[in-house]
Design a protein around this motif. Sequence first.
Motif, PDB file in Angstrom:
ATOM      1  N   PHE A  76       0.774   6.077  -5.097  1.00 28.68           N
ATOM      2  CA  PHE A  76       0.557   6.286  -3.661  1.00 28.68           C
ATOM      3  C   PHE A  76       0.514   7.749  -3.225  1.00 28.68           C
ATOM      4  CE2 PHE A  76       3.211   2.359  -4.135  1.00 28.68           C
ATOM      5  CZ  PHE A  76       2.208   1.445  -3.852  1.00 28.68           C
ATOM      6  N   GLY A  77       0.672   8.673  -4.137  1.00 30.83           N
ATOM      7  CA  GLY A  77       0.790  10.068  -3.733  1.00 30.83           C
ATOM      8  C   GLY A  77      -0.245  10.985  -4.358  1.00 30.83           C
ATOM      9  N   ALA A  78       0.216  12.120  -4.860  1.00 30.38           N
ATOM     10  CA  ALA A  78      -0.692  13.166  -5.351  1.00 30.38           C
ATOM     11  C   ALA A  78      -1.463  12.753  -6.596  1.00 30.38           C
ATOM     12  CB  ALA A  78       0.111  14.434  -5.650  1.00 30.38           C
ATOM     13  N   GLY A  79      -0.971  11.739  -7.327  1.00 29.82           N
ATOM     14  CA  GLY A  79      -1.619  11.349  -8.568  1.00 29.82           C
ATOM     15  C   GLY A  79      -2.475  10.104  -8.495  1.00 29.82           C
ATOM     16  N   GLN A  80      -2.798   9.651  -7.281  1.00 29.55           N
ATOM     17  CA  GLN A  80      -3.622   8.452  -7.150  1.00 29.55           C
ATOM     18  C   GLN A  80      -4.961   8.633  -7.870  1.00 29.55           C
ATOM     19  OE1 GLN A  80      -3.629   6.078  -3.318  1.00 29.55           O
ATOM     20  NE2 GLN A  80      -2.767   8.001  -2.571  1.00 29.55           N
ATOM     21  N   SER A  81      -5.376   7.580  -8.562  1.00 31.48           N
ATOM     22  CA  SER A  81      -6.661   7.496  -9.277  1.00 31.48           C
ATOM     23  C   SER A  81      -6.692   8.321 -10.560  1.00 31.48           C
ATOM     24  CB  SER A  81      -7.840   7.912  -8.384  1.00 31.48           C
ATOM     25  OG  SER A  81      -7.960   9.314  -8.262  1.00 31.48           O
ATOM     26  N   LEU A  82      -5.596   8.985 -10.914  1.00 33.60           N
ATOM     27  CA  LEU A  82      -5.569   9.798 -12.126  1.00 33.60           C
ATOM     28  C   LEU A  82      -4.959   9.012 -13.287  1.00 33.60           C
ATOM     29  CD1 LEU A  82      -4.440  13.235 -10.641  1.00 33.60           C
ATOM     30  CD2 LEU A  82      -6.759  12.453 -11.156  1.00 33.60           C
ATOM     31  N   ASP A  83      -5.370   9.379 -14.491  1.00 30.74           N
ATOM     32  CA  ASP A  83      -4.882   8.684 -15.681  1.00 30.74           C
ATOM     33  C   ASP A  83      -3.642   9.318 -16.279  1.00 30.74           C
ATOM     34  OD1 ASP A  83      -7.142   7.159 -15.357  1.00 30.74           O
ATOM     35  OD2 ASP A  83      -8.236   8.036 -17.043  1.00 30.74           O
ATOM     36  N   HIS A  84      -3.444  10.620 -16.017  1.00 36.87           N
ATOM     37  CA  HIS A  84      -2.375  11.352 -16.691  1.00 36.87           C
ATOM     38  C   HIS A  84      -1.702  12.293 -15.693  1.00 36.87           C
ATOM     39  CE1 HIS A  84      -4.850  10.210 -20.179  1.00 36.87           C
ATOM     40  NE2 HIS A  84      -5.860  10.806 -19.565  1.00 36.87           N
ATOM     41  N   ILE A  85      -0.435  12.060 -15.423  1.00 32.91           N
ATOM     42  CA  ILE A  85       0.300  12.985 -14.554  1.00 32.91           C
ATOM     43  C   ILE A  85       1.688  13.242 -15.134  1.00 32.91           C
ATOM     44  CG2 ILE A  85      -0.928  12.052 -12.538  1.00 32.91           C
ATOM     45  CD1 ILE A  85       1.795  11.088 -11.507  1.00 32.91           C
ATOM     46  N   VAL A  86       2.185  14.430 -14.862  1.00 28.77           N
ATOM     47  CA  VAL A  86       3.584  14.754 -15.132  1.00 28.77           C
ATOM     48  C   VAL A  86       4.228  15.076 -13.789  1.00 28.77           C
ATOM     49  CG1 VAL A  86       5.177  16.406 -16.162  1.00 28.77           C
ATOM     50  CG2 VAL A  86       3.218  15.598 -17.476  1.00 28.77           C
ATOM     51  N   TYR A  87       5.320  14.387 -13.510  1.00 30.22           N
ATOM     52  CA  TYR A  87       6.080  14.642 -12.281  1.00 30.22           C
ATOM     53  C   TYR A  87       7.368  15.362 -12.658  1.00 30.22           C
ATOM     54  CZ  TYR A  87       9.078  13.902  -8.249  1.00 30.22           C
ATOM     55  OH  TYR A  87       9.927  14.103  -7.186  1.00 30.22           O
TER      56      TYR A  87
ATOM     57  N   GLY B 253       0.794  -1.224   0.000  1.00 30.09           N
ATOM     58  CA  GLY B 253       0.000   0.000   0.000  1.00 30.09           C
ATOM     59  C   GLY B 253       0.824   1.270   0.000  1.00 30.09           C
ATOM     60  N   GLY B 254       2.157   1.140  -0.034  1.00 29.40           N
ATOM     61  CA  GLY B 254       3.024   2.307  -0.124  1.00 29.40           C
ATOM     62  C   GLY B 254       3.637   2.768   1.182  1.00 29.40           C
ATOM     63  N   ALA B 255       3.265   2.161   2.312  1.00 28.25           N
ATOM     64  CA  ALA B 255       3.818   2.578   3.602  1.00 28.25           C
ATOM     65  C   ALA B 255       5.243   2.066   3.759  1.00 28.25           C
ATOM     66  CB  ALA B 255       2.952   2.053   4.739  1.00 28.25           C
ATOM     67  N   ILE B 256       6.123   2.935   4.242  1.00 27.89           N
ATOM     68  CA  ILE B 256       7.507   2.548   4.517  1.00 27.89           C
ATOM     69  C   ILE B 256       7.579   1.899   5.895  1.00 27.89           C
ATOM     70  CG2 ILE B 256       9.841   3.411   4.932  1.00 27.89           C
ATOM     71  CD1 ILE B 256       9.346   5.535   2.826  1.00 27.89           C
ATOM     72  N   VAL B 257       8.077   0.663   5.930  1.00 28.00           N
ATOM     73  CA  VAL B 257       8.180  -0.102   7.171  1.00 28.00           C
ATOM     74  C   VAL B 257       9.508   0.162   7.862  1.00 28.00           C
ATOM     75  CG1 VAL B 257       8.224  -2.436   8.133  1.00 28.00           C
ATOM     76  CG2 VAL B 257       6.645  -1.881   6.278  1.00 28.00           C
ATOM     77  N   ALA B 258      10.572   0.197   7.094  1.00 26.21           N
ATOM     78  CA  ALA B 258      11.911   0.442   7.628  1.00 26.21           C
ATOM     79  C   ALA B 258      12.759   1.032   6.521  1.00 26.21           C
ATOM     80  CB  ALA B 258      12.532  -0.854   8.145  1.00 26.21           C
ATOM     81  N   ARG B 259      13.803   1.762   6.904  1.00 23.76           N
ATOM     82  CA  ARG B 259      14.648   2.383   5.892  1.00 23.76           C
ATOM     83  C   ARG B 259      16.082   2.464   6.381  1.00 23.76           C
ATOM     84  NH1 ARG B 259      12.597   8.033   4.385  1.00 23.76           N
ATOM     85  NH2 ARG B 259      14.688   8.221   3.529  1.00 23.76           N
ATOM     86  N   ALA B 260      16.992   2.636   5.441  1.00 25.03           N
ATOM     87  CA  ALA B 260      18.409   2.792   5.754  1.00 25.03           C
ATOM     88  C   ALA B 260      19.048   3.610   4.647  1.00 25.03           C
ATOM     89  CB  ALA B 260      19.081   1.429   5.868  1.00 25.03           C
ATOM     90  N   GLU B 261      20.146   4.252   4.941  1.00 23.86           N
ATOM     91  CA  GLU B 261      20.819   5.061   3.936  1.00 23.86           C
ATOM     92  C   GLU B 261      22.292   5.191   4.269  1.00 23.86           C
ATOM     93  OE1 GLU B 261      19.861   9.538   5.556  1.00 23.86           O
ATOM     94  OE2 GLU B 261      18.288   8.494   4.436  1.00 23.86           O
ATOM     95  N   THR B 262      23.071   5.548   3.261  1.00 24.06           N
ATOM     96  CA  THR B 262      24.499   5.776   3.444  1.00 24.06           C
ATOM     97  C   THR B 262      24.962   6.755   2.382  1.00 24.06           C
ATOM     98  OG1 THR B 262      26.650   4.679   3.717  1.00 24.06           O
ATOM     99  CG2 THR B 262      25.253   3.883   1.932  1.00 24.06           C
TER     100      THR B 262
END
Length: 317
Positions: free
Chosen positions: A123-134, A23-32
Amino acid sequence: MTRLAIGVDLGGTQVRAALVEEGGAIVARAETDTDAMAGPQAVLAQIEALAHGLAGTVDPARIVGVGVSTPGPVDTLTGVASDIPTLAGFAGFPLLAELRKRFGQPVSLENDGIAAAIGEWQFGAGQSLDHIVYVTVSTGIGGGVISDKRVVRGRKGMAGHVGHMVLEPCGAACPCGGLGCFEAYASGTALARRGRAAAAAHPGSFSGMACEAVDGRAIFAADRAGDPVAVRLVDEQAEWLGRGFVNLLHVYSPDIIVMGGGIAQEFDRLRPGIEAYIAQHAMPAFRDVPVLRAALGANSGLVGSAALAFLDRSQGK
Protein backbone atom coordinates in the motif's frame (compact mmCIF):
# COMPACT_ATOMS: atom_id res chain seq x y z
CA MET A 1 -19.27 -4.87 1.56
CA THR A 2 -15.61 -3.94 2.05
CA ARG A 3 -13.64 -6.47 4.03
CA LEU A 4 -11.67 -5.36 7.07
CA ALA A 5 -8.77 -6.70 9.11
CA ILE A 6 -7.47 -5.74 12.51
CA GLY A 7 -3.82 -4.78 12.54
CA VAL A 8 -1.91 -4.71 15.82
CA ASP A 9 1.55 -3.20 16.21
CA LEU A 10 3.08 -4.34 19.50
CA GLY A 11 5.98 -2.23 20.68
CA GLY A 12 7.90 -1.75 23.88
CA THR A 13 6.41 1.74 24.30
CA GLN A 14 2.94 1.47 22.76
CA VAL A 15 0.42 -1.09 21.60
CA ARG A 16 -1.46 0.24 18.58
CA ALA A 17 -4.40 -1.31 16.76
CA ALA A 18 -6.41 -0.33 13.70
CA LEU A 19 -9.29 -1.44 11.55
CA VAL A 20 -7.94 -1.47 8.01
CA GLU A 21 -9.79 -1.83 4.73
CA GLU A 22 -8.54 -4.24 2.09
CA GLY A 23 -7.18 -1.30 0.11
CA GLY A 24 -5.02 -0.20 3.04
CA ALA A 25 -7.12 2.69 4.39
CA ILE A 26 -7.32 2.97 8.17
CA VAL A 27 -10.96 3.16 9.28
CA ALA A 28 -10.43 3.46 13.03
CA ARG A 29 -7.54 3.14 15.44
CA ALA A 30 -6.72 2.91 19.13
CA GLU A 31 -3.56 2.78 21.20
CA THR A 32 -2.30 2.49 24.75
CA ASP A 33 1.03 2.57 26.55
CA THR A 34 2.49 -0.91 26.69
CA ASP A 35 2.49 -2.53 30.13
CA ALA A 36 5.93 -3.75 29.15
CA MET A 37 7.19 -5.00 32.51
CA ALA A 38 3.96 -6.73 33.60
CA GLY A 39 4.50 -9.92 31.62
CA PRO A 40 2.94 -11.54 28.55
CA GLN A 41 -0.59 -12.06 29.85
CA ALA A 42 -0.97 -8.39 30.76
CA VAL A 43 0.26 -7.32 27.32
CA LEU A 44 -2.04 -9.81 25.58
CA ALA A 45 -4.94 -8.43 27.58
CA GLN A 46 -4.09 -4.97 26.22
CA ILE A 47 -4.04 -6.29 22.64
CA GLU A 48 -7.35 -8.05 23.16
CA ALA A 49 -9.02 -4.98 24.65
CA LEU A 50 -7.92 -2.72 21.80
CA ALA A 51 -8.90 -5.20 19.09
CA HIS A 52 -12.29 -6.01 20.58
CA GLY A 53 -13.02 -2.34 21.08
CA LEU A 54 -12.43 -1.68 17.39
CA ALA A 55 -14.33 -4.79 16.29
CA GLY A 56 -17.37 -3.66 18.24
CA THR A 57 -17.76 -0.64 15.97
CA VAL A 58 -18.48 -2.63 12.79
CA ASP A 59 -20.29 -5.71 11.58
CA PRO A 60 -18.07 -8.60 12.77
CA ALA A 61 -18.75 -10.47 9.54
CA ARG A 62 -16.62 -7.92 7.69
CA ILE A 63 -13.47 -8.78 9.68
CA VAL A 64 -11.38 -11.51 8.03
CA GLY A 65 -8.70 -11.81 10.69
CA VAL A 66 -6.13 -10.24 12.97
CA GLY A 67 -2.50 -9.54 12.11
CA VAL A 68 0.00 -8.82 14.87
CA SER A 69 3.51 -7.43 14.43
CA THR A 70 6.01 -7.76 17.24
CA PRO A 71 9.60 -6.81 17.93
CA GLY A 72 11.97 -9.74 17.80
CA PRO A 73 13.59 -12.04 17.80
CA VAL A 74 10.49 -14.20 17.48
CA ASP A 75 10.20 -17.52 15.68
CA THR A 76 7.15 -16.63 13.61
CA LEU A 77 6.93 -20.13 12.13
CA THR A 78 6.22 -21.71 15.53
CA GLY A 79 4.91 -18.50 17.05
CA VAL A 80 7.32 -18.70 19.99
CA ALA A 81 9.22 -15.65 21.19
CA SER A 82 12.95 -16.31 21.55
CA ASP A 83 13.42 -13.12 23.50
CA ILE A 84 12.05 -9.60 23.23
CA PRO A 85 14.41 -7.20 25.02
CA THR A 86 11.78 -4.46 25.40
CA LEU A 87 9.09 -6.74 26.87
CA ALA A 88 9.60 -8.63 30.11
CA GLY A 89 8.90 -12.34 30.37
CA PHE A 90 8.49 -13.19 26.69
CA ALA A 91 11.48 -15.53 26.30
CA GLY A 92 10.09 -18.91 25.26
CA PHE A 93 6.51 -17.63 25.37
CA PRO A 94 4.06 -19.22 22.84
CA LEU A 95 2.85 -15.87 21.58
CA LEU A 96 0.87 -16.96 18.54
CA ALA A 97 -0.93 -19.80 20.33
CA GLU A 98 -1.91 -17.49 23.18
CA LEU A 99 -3.16 -14.84 20.76
CA ARG A 100 -5.29 -17.39 18.92
CA LYS A 101 -6.95 -18.37 22.19
CA ARG A 102 -8.20 -14.82 22.59
CA PHE A 103 -9.72 -14.21 19.15
CA GLY A 104 -12.51 -15.77 17.16
CA GLN A 105 -10.85 -14.82 13.86
CA PRO A 106 -7.64 -16.22 12.29
CA VAL A 107 -4.49 -14.63 13.75
CA SER A 108 -1.19 -14.06 11.93
CA LEU A 109 2.12 -13.10 13.58
CA GLU A 110 5.04 -11.29 11.98
CA ASN A 111 8.26 -9.54 12.92
CA ASP A 112 7.64 -5.79 13.01
CA GLY A 113 10.24 -4.96 10.35
CA ILE A 114 8.81 -7.51 7.92
CA ALA A 115 5.28 -6.31 8.64
CA ALA A 116 6.29 -2.74 7.80
CA ALA A 117 7.93 -3.96 4.58
CA ILE A 118 4.67 -5.70 3.66
CA GLY A 119 2.72 -2.52 4.37
CA GLU A 120 4.92 -0.43 2.08
CA TRP A 121 4.91 -3.15 -0.59
CA GLN A 122 1.15 -3.57 -0.62
CA PHE A 123 0.00 0.00 0.00
CA GLY A 124 2.94 2.39 0.16
CA ALA A 125 6.16 3.35 -1.60
CA GLY A 126 6.75 -0.15 -2.98
CA GLN A 127 3.42 -0.77 -4.70
CA SER A 128 3.73 -2.67 -8.01
CA LEU A 129 7.43 -3.42 -7.40
CA ASP A 130 8.95 -6.88 -7.24
CA HIS A 131 11.90 -6.16 -4.96
CA ILE A 132 12.05 -3.77 -2.02
CA VAL A 133 14.13 -3.39 1.11
CA TYR A 134 12.49 -1.59 4.01
CA VAL A 135 14.64 -0.14 6.81
CA THR A 136 13.20 1.41 9.93
CA VAL A 137 15.58 3.85 11.63
CA SER A 138 14.40 4.77 15.08
CA THR A 139 15.54 3.79 18.59
CA GLY A 140 17.11 0.81 16.83
CA ILE A 141 17.29 -0.35 13.22
CA GLY A 142 15.19 -3.15 11.76
CA GLY A 143 13.91 -4.11 8.38
CA GLY A 144 12.21 -6.41 5.97
CA VAL A 145 12.76 -7.61 2.42
CA ILE A 146 10.48 -8.38 -0.51
CA SER A 147 12.26 -10.27 -3.29
CA ASP A 148 10.74 -11.65 -6.49
CA LYS A 149 7.29 -10.62 -5.17
CA ARG A 150 7.77 -12.80 -2.11
CA VAL A 151 8.25 -11.91 1.52
CA VAL A 152 11.71 -13.02 2.65
CA ARG A 153 11.26 -14.70 6.02
CA GLY A 154 14.21 -17.05 6.27
CA ARG A 155 14.88 -19.64 8.94
CA LYS A 156 12.35 -19.34 11.79
CA GLY A 157 10.82 -16.33 10.04
CA MET A 158 13.57 -14.12 11.43
CA ALA A 159 15.11 -12.65 8.26
CA GLY A 160 15.55 -8.91 7.93
CA HIS A 161 17.52 -8.05 11.07
CA VAL A 162 19.47 -5.57 8.96
CA GLY A 163 20.46 -3.47 11.96
CA HIS A 164 22.90 -6.15 13.02
CA MET A 165 25.10 -6.43 9.97
CA VAL A 166 28.58 -5.35 11.03
CA LEU A 167 29.90 -2.11 9.56
CA GLU A 168 32.90 -1.62 11.87
CA PRO A 169 34.60 -4.78 13.17
CA CYS A 170 35.53 -4.29 16.83
CA GLY A 171 33.50 -1.07 16.74
CA ALA A 172 30.88 0.40 19.08
CA ALA A 173 28.84 -1.89 21.30
CA CYS A 174 25.34 -2.74 20.09
CA PRO A 175 22.34 -3.65 22.29
CA CYS A 176 22.38 -7.08 20.62
CA GLY A 177 25.68 -7.82 22.36
CA GLY A 178 27.77 -7.49 19.22
CA LEU A 179 30.24 -4.84 18.13
CA GLY A 180 30.13 -2.48 15.17
CA CYS A 181 26.55 -3.12 14.04
CA PHE A 182 24.66 -0.80 11.70
CA GLU A 183 22.32 -0.08 14.62
CA ALA A 184 25.24 0.91 16.84
CA TYR A 185 26.15 3.70 14.40
CA ALA A 186 23.06 4.81 12.48
CA SER A 187 20.11 4.43 14.87
CA GLY A 188 18.47 7.38 16.59
CA THR A 189 20.00 6.16 19.84
CA ALA A 190 23.48 6.19 18.32
CA LEU A 191 22.94 9.69 16.93
CA ALA A 192 21.84 10.96 20.34
CA ARG A 193 24.87 9.36 21.99
CA ARG A 194 27.21 11.13 19.56
CA GLY A 195 25.29 14.35 20.15
CA ARG A 196 25.78 14.19 23.92
CA ALA A 197 29.49 13.52 23.47
CA ALA A 198 29.77 16.44 21.05
CA ALA A 199 27.91 18.75 23.44
CA ALA A 200 30.35 17.85 26.21
CA ALA A 201 33.32 18.52 23.93
CA HIS A 202 31.86 21.80 22.58
CA PRO A 203 30.00 23.55 25.44
CA GLY A 204 28.77 26.39 23.23
CA SER A 205 26.97 24.09 20.83
CA PHE A 206 23.23 23.35 20.85
CA SER A 207 22.61 26.84 22.33
CA GLY A 208 24.29 25.76 25.54
CA MET A 209 21.86 22.89 26.11
CA ALA A 210 22.83 20.49 28.89
CA CYS A 211 24.62 17.44 27.48
CA GLU A 212 22.11 14.97 28.90
CA ALA A 213 19.22 16.80 27.18
CA VAL A 214 20.65 16.41 23.68
CA ASP A 215 18.67 13.94 21.58
CA GLY A 216 17.90 13.44 17.91
CA ARG A 217 15.31 16.20 17.79
CA ALA A 218 17.68 18.68 19.40
CA ILE A 219 20.43 17.75 16.96
CA PHE A 220 18.24 18.31 13.90
CA ALA A 221 16.87 21.56 15.35
CA ALA A 222 20.40 22.84 15.92
CA ASP A 223 21.35 21.72 12.42
CA ARG A 224 18.51 23.82 10.98
CA ALA A 225 19.80 26.77 13.01
CA GLY A 226 23.25 26.36 11.45
CA ASP A 227 25.09 25.03 14.51
CA PRO A 228 28.32 23.67 12.95
CA VAL A 229 28.60 20.81 15.48
CA ALA A 230 25.07 19.68 14.70
CA VAL A 231 25.62 20.05 10.96
CA ARG A 232 28.62 17.74 11.21
CA LEU A 233 26.63 15.19 13.25
CA VAL A 234 23.78 15.12 10.73
CA ASP A 235 26.20 14.78 7.83
CA GLU A 236 27.82 11.85 9.64
CA GLN A 237 24.40 10.31 10.24
CA ALA A 238 23.65 10.46 6.51
CA GLU A 239 27.00 8.82 5.78
CA TRP A 240 26.36 5.96 8.22
CA LEU A 241 22.94 5.37 6.69
CA GLY A 242 24.48 5.43 3.22
CA ARG A 243 27.08 2.89 4.29
CA GLY A 244 24.41 0.51 5.52
CA PHE A 245 22.24 1.02 2.46
CA VAL A 246 25.14 0.26 0.11
CA ASN A 247 25.51 -3.13 1.80
CA LEU A 248 21.79 -3.78 1.39
CA LEU A 249 21.88 -2.78 -2.27
CA HIS A 250 24.67 -5.23 -2.95
CA VAL A 251 23.06 -8.11 -1.03
CA TYR A 252 19.42 -7.80 -2.19
CA SER A 253 19.48 -5.78 -5.44
CA PRO A 254 16.10 -4.11 -4.75
CA ASP A 255 14.08 -1.79 -6.95
CA ILE A 256 14.04 0.69 -4.06
CA ILE A 257 15.11 1.10 -0.47
CA VAL A 258 12.35 2.48 1.73
CA MET A 259 13.34 4.30 4.92
CA GLY A 260 10.87 4.52 7.79
CA GLY A 261 11.00 5.15 11.52
CA GLY A 262 11.39 8.32 13.55
CA ILE A 263 14.63 9.44 11.88
CA ALA A 264 12.84 9.29 8.50
CA GLN A 265 10.99 12.45 9.55
CA GLU A 266 14.26 14.21 8.66
CA PHE A 267 14.61 12.33 5.38
CA ASP A 268 14.79 15.45 3.22
CA ARG A 269 17.83 16.66 5.16
CA LEU A 270 19.52 13.25 5.12
CA ARG A 271 18.78 12.26 1.56
CA PRO A 272 21.55 14.21 -0.23
CA GLY A 273 24.22 12.72 2.02
CA ILE A 274 22.81 9.21 1.65
CA GLU A 275 22.71 9.54 -2.12
CA ALA A 276 26.22 10.98 -2.25
CA TYR A 277 27.59 8.02 -0.31
CA ILE A 278 25.78 5.55 -2.55
CA ALA A 279 27.04 7.32 -5.69
CA GLN A 280 30.61 7.09 -4.46
CA HIS A 281 30.71 3.64 -2.88
CA ALA A 282 28.07 1.41 -4.50
CA MET A 283 29.04 -0.63 -7.53
CA PRO A 284 27.94 1.21 -10.70
CA ALA A 285 25.06 -1.16 -11.45
CA PHE A 286 23.42 -0.30 -8.12
CA ARG A 287 23.82 3.47 -8.05
CA ASP A 288 20.50 4.27 -9.74
CA VAL A 289 18.38 2.55 -7.06
CA PRO A 290 16.35 5.24 -5.29
CA VAL A 291 16.06 5.61 -1.54
CA LEU A 292 12.56 6.82 -0.61
CA ARG A 293 10.78 7.79 2.57
CA ALA A 294 8.07 5.39 3.75
CA ALA A 295 4.79 6.54 2.18
CA LEU A 296 2.74 5.24 5.12
CA GLY A 297 4.87 7.06 7.67
CA ALA A 298 4.38 5.74 11.19
CA ASN A 299 1.61 3.43 9.97
CA SER A 300 3.75 1.11 7.82
CA GLY A 301 3.81 -1.62 10.45
CA LEU A 302 0.22 -1.14 11.51
CA VAL A 303 -1.13 -1.39 7.96
CA GLY A 304 1.30 -4.20 7.18
CA SER A 305 0.03 -6.15 10.17
CA ALA A 306 -3.52 -5.93 8.86
CA ALA A 307 -2.29 -6.91 5.39
CA LEU A 308 -1.09 -10.20 6.88
CA ALA A 309 -4.70 -11.20 7.43
CA PHE A 310 -5.66 -10.42 3.84
CA LEU A 311 -2.58 -12.17 2.44
CA ASP A 312 -3.14 -15.28 4.55
CA ARG A 313 -6.80 -15.42 3.52
CA SER A 314 -5.95 -15.05 -0.19
CA GLN A 315 -3.37 -17.85 0.13
CA GLY A 316 -5.78 -20.14 1.92
CA LYS A 317 -4.02 -20.11 5.28
